[in-house]
Design an enzyme around this catalytic site. Structure first.
Site, PDB file in Angstrom:
ATOM      1  N   LYS A 115      48.649  27.051 -29.608  1.00 48.11           N
ATOM      2  CA  LYS A 115      48.187  27.852 -28.403  1.00 48.11           C
ATOM      3  C   LYS A 115      47.096  27.579 -26.886  1.00 48.11           C
ATOM      4  CE  LYS A 115      45.983  29.794 -32.452  1.00 48.11           C
ATOM      5  NZ  LYS A 115      44.722  30.413 -33.979  1.00 48.11           N
ATOM      6  N   GLU A 198      37.474  30.128 -25.757  1.00 44.06           N
ATOM      7  CA  GLU A 198      37.819  31.139 -24.472  1.00 44.06           C
ATOM      8  C   GLU A 198      36.320  32.176 -24.563  1.00 44.06           C
ATOM      9  OE1 GLU A 198      41.879  32.385 -26.713  1.00 44.06           O
ATOM     10  OE2 GLU A 198      40.332  33.653 -27.458  1.00 44.06           O
ATOM     11  N   HIS A 233      38.524  36.339 -39.521  1.00 49.25           N
ATOM     12  CA  HIS A 233      39.266  36.535 -39.278  1.00 49.25           C
ATOM     13  C   HIS A 233      41.004  37.180 -39.600  1.00 49.25           C
ATOM     14  CE1 HIS A 233      36.210  35.908 -36.351  1.00 49.25           C
ATOM     15  NE2 HIS A 233      36.114  34.592 -36.607  1.00 49.25           N
ATOM     16  N   ARG A 289      57.872  33.550 -35.879  1.00 50.92           N
ATOM     17  CA  ARG A 289      58.385  34.092 -37.682  1.00 50.92           C
ATOM     18  C   ARG A 289      57.892  35.496 -38.634  1.00 50.92           C
ATOM     19  NH1 ARG A 289      53.223  34.490 -39.511  1.00 50.92           N
ATOM     20  NH2 ARG A 289      51.448  33.162 -38.569  1.00 50.92           N
TER      21      ARG A 289
HETATM   22  P1  ADP Z   1      44.994  32.708 -36.357  1.00 49.60           P
HETATM   23  O1  ADP Z   1      46.618  31.543 -35.775  1.00 49.60           O
HETATM   24  O2  ADP Z   1      44.370  31.805 -36.913  1.00 49.60           O
HETATM   25  O3  ADP Z   1      45.150  34.255 -36.629  1.00 49.60           O
HETATM   26  P2  ADP Z   1      44.188  34.260 -33.495  1.00 49.60           P
HETATM   27  O4  ADP Z   1      44.097  33.651 -32.729  1.00 49.60           O
HETATM   28  O5  ADP Z   1      45.544  35.151 -34.152  1.00 49.60           O
HETATM   29  O6  ADP Z   1      44.037  32.837 -34.985  1.00 49.60           O
HETATM   30  O7  ADP Z   1      42.758  34.936 -34.330  1.00 49.60           O
HETATM   31  C1  ADP Z   1      42.383  35.603 -35.136  1.00 49.60           C
HETATM   32  C2  ADP Z   1      41.683  36.124 -35.008  1.00 49.60           C
HETATM   33  O8  ADP Z   1      40.328  36.082 -34.489  1.00 49.60           O
HETATM   34  C3  ADP Z   1      41.668  37.614 -34.272  1.00 49.60           C
HETATM   35  O9  ADP Z   1      42.936  38.711 -34.470  1.00 49.60           O
HETATM   36  C4  ADP Z   1      40.356  38.195 -33.960  1.00 49.60           C
HETATM   37  O10 ADP Z   1      39.908  38.779 -34.321  1.00 49.60           O
HETATM   38  C5  ADP Z   1      39.498  36.338 -33.742  1.00 49.60           C
HETATM   39  N1  ADP Z   1      39.455  36.117 -32.539  1.00 49.60           N
HETATM   40  C6  ADP Z   1      40.802  35.043 -32.045  1.00 49.60           C
HETATM   41  N2  ADP Z   1      40.045  34.840 -30.668  1.00 49.60           N
HETATM   42  C7  ADP Z   1      39.039  35.747 -30.547  1.00 49.60           C
HETATM   43  C8  ADP Z   1      38.650  35.977 -29.374  1.00 49.60           C
HETATM   44  N3  ADP Z   1      38.238  35.742 -27.980  1.00 49.60           N
HETATM   45  N4  ADP Z   1      37.506  37.199 -28.849  1.00 49.60           N
HETATM   46  C9  ADP Z   1      37.365  37.893 -29.965  1.00 49.60           C
HETATM   47  N5  ADP Z   1      37.471  37.628 -31.642  1.00 49.60           N
HETATM   48  C10 ADP Z   1      38.862  36.538 -31.751  1.00 49.60           C
END
Ligand code: ADP
Length: 439
Positions: A115, A198, A233, A289
């Protein structure tokens, strides 16, 4: 390409085998001892046991999988999602063994699978992202940076995935306490302690764009999916198109996704994920993917994404129109074998399984009457997808399909989905990623 080994299990293995069969390709299923009776082993042309129930010694154990590939004489491997799907080393081993890995190149996986590296690529591509640390966050610099970007902040594992490896810090005491914990958990869970910071958004929507690109650099985006209905999440319901985007915003997010992919020279199927709040998109990550939720895009575009992914791996060029306009609306409910109150997995023997049918209904599942859901793996047992002329019709279809669907002998979240489909806020499309916290 004549024969494909599917390095996965469950509904996605079934989905991929079906696509291969339609393309006239021979299929080899792999399975653990616990999955001997699984549907994917029954529908494939051949199946090979690759180890005991524990995934680390079967579905994740590369030497066994490569031996199975060699013994069965396949010329390609499809990794599905999860397990080895985003493992660049695995893609590299396939390449070195002269076996086609159905996905991006190992180099592309390296640069997007992490990431932090993906954030750096987004900066290069001029794709907006949330303020945060430039690279790995050091404990000595964390509080200063969090004060600059403003609390709350989210600590994320660079190698995290599946909704795991994230912690929210609302003040400096929490940050100091949670950062070492996050690093420790990241090392244990993903083999990499690197974390970054972040800005945490309080009520975003999760909007992602489906991308498909060929080796010649031809890229198409197939519209967006809204995946805001999540628990811890993790996505539970996905739909396409997103109910709150107008044409301008839709085009904007599609362009952002294409721009990112172009910068990387990406080939294959991929998803660019964004958070959306106050009319702004922020890049989150790219998944290199096929996604669990790919069927909603297939329903509204009429394009078989898995077959396209395989065709690109075969070296064919993309043969899709410049712009793809979605037709109607589709929703997917993830049906999990779990206790509806505590959400704990509920494996066991399925004494009866009845699939819903009729217009606009699709079920992707490995269930059958008499099948025993093993306790060792993910609790996802079916994806129920409905398609309608508009969102109201796809919700109405989902409600009647959920009522028709019967899974007996184990517990599931069918009733939860019914309650959600009947919720007025959901029906109005008025949700954020935190909607289920107060549901
Ligand atoms: P993963 O790779 O584990 O799926 P992601 O980065 O795609 O993780 O994030 C999954 C979820 O986490 C997002 O859809 C959101 O709900 C929450 N999330 C991630 N980053 C943030 C953020 N900066 N602020 C609020 N929610 C977040």
């Amino acid at each position: 390409m004549k024969k494909v080994l599917v390095a996965n299990r469950g509904e996605i293995a079934v989905r991929i085998i079906r696509a291969c069969q339609e393309l006239g390709l021979q299929t080899v299923a792999i399975h653990s001892v616990a999955d001997r009776e699984s549907l994917h082993t029954k529908i494939a042309d051949e199946s090979v046991c690759v180890g005991p129930a524990a995934s680390a010694r079967s579905y994740l154990y590369m030497p066994s999988i490569m031996s199975a590939a060699e013994i069965s004489g396949v010329d390609a491997i499809h990794p599905g999602y999860g397990f080895l799907a985003e493992n660049a080393e695995f893609a590299e081993i396939c390449e070195k063994s002269g076996i086609c890995f159905i996905g991006p190149t190992p180099q592309q996986m390296h640069s997007l699978g992490n990431k932090i590296k993906a954030r750096q690529l987004a900066i290069k591509a001029d794709v907006p992202l949330l303020p945060g640390s430039e690279g790995v966050i050091k404990e000595t610099k964390a509080v200063k940076l969090a004060n600059e970007i403003g609390f709350p902040v989210i600590i994320k594992a660079a190698a995290g995935g599946g909704g795991r490896g994230m912690k929210i810090a609302r003040n400096k005491e929490e940050l100091k306490r949670l950062l070492p914990l996050a690093q420790k958990e990241a090392l244990a869970g993903f083999g990499n302690a690197d974390c970054f910071l972040e800005k945490y958004l309080e009520h975003p929507r999760h909007i992602e764009v489906q991308i498909i690109a060929d080796a010649e650099g031809k890229i198409r985006h197939l519209g967006e999916r809204d995946c805001s209905i999540q628990r811890r999440h993790q996505k539970l319901v996905e739909e396409s198109p997103c109910p709150v985007l107008d044409r301008t915003l839709r085009e904007k997010v599609g362009d952002l996704a294409v721009r990112l992919v172009k910068t990387n020279g990406y080939r294959s199927l991929g998803t660019v994920e964004f958070l959306f709040q106050d009319e702004q998109f922020y890049f989150m990550e790219m998944n290199v993917r096929a996604q669990v939720e790919h069927p909603v895009t297939e329903m509204v575009t009429g394009i078989d994404l898995i077959k396209e992914q395989i065709r690109i791996a075969q070296g064919h060029s993309l043969n899709l129109p410049e712009t793809i306009t979605p037709n109607g609306h589709a929703i997917e409910c993830r049906i999990n074998a779990e206790d509806p109150q505590s959400f704990t997995p509920w494996p066991g023997k399925v004494s009866a399984f009845h699939q819903p049918g009729g217009p606009g209904v699709r079920v992707d599942s490995m269930l059958y009457t008499g099948y025993t859901v093993p306790s060792q793996y993910d609790s996802l047992v079916a994806k129920l997808v409905t398609h309608g002329a508009d969102r109201a019709e796809s919700i109405a279809r989902m409600r009647r399909a959920l009522r028709e669907m019967k899974i007996e002998g184990i517990r599931s979240n069918i009733d939860f989905h019914l309650k959600l489909m009947e919720n007025v806020h959901f029906q109005k499309g008025n949700v954020s990623t935190r909607f289920l916290e107060s549901f």
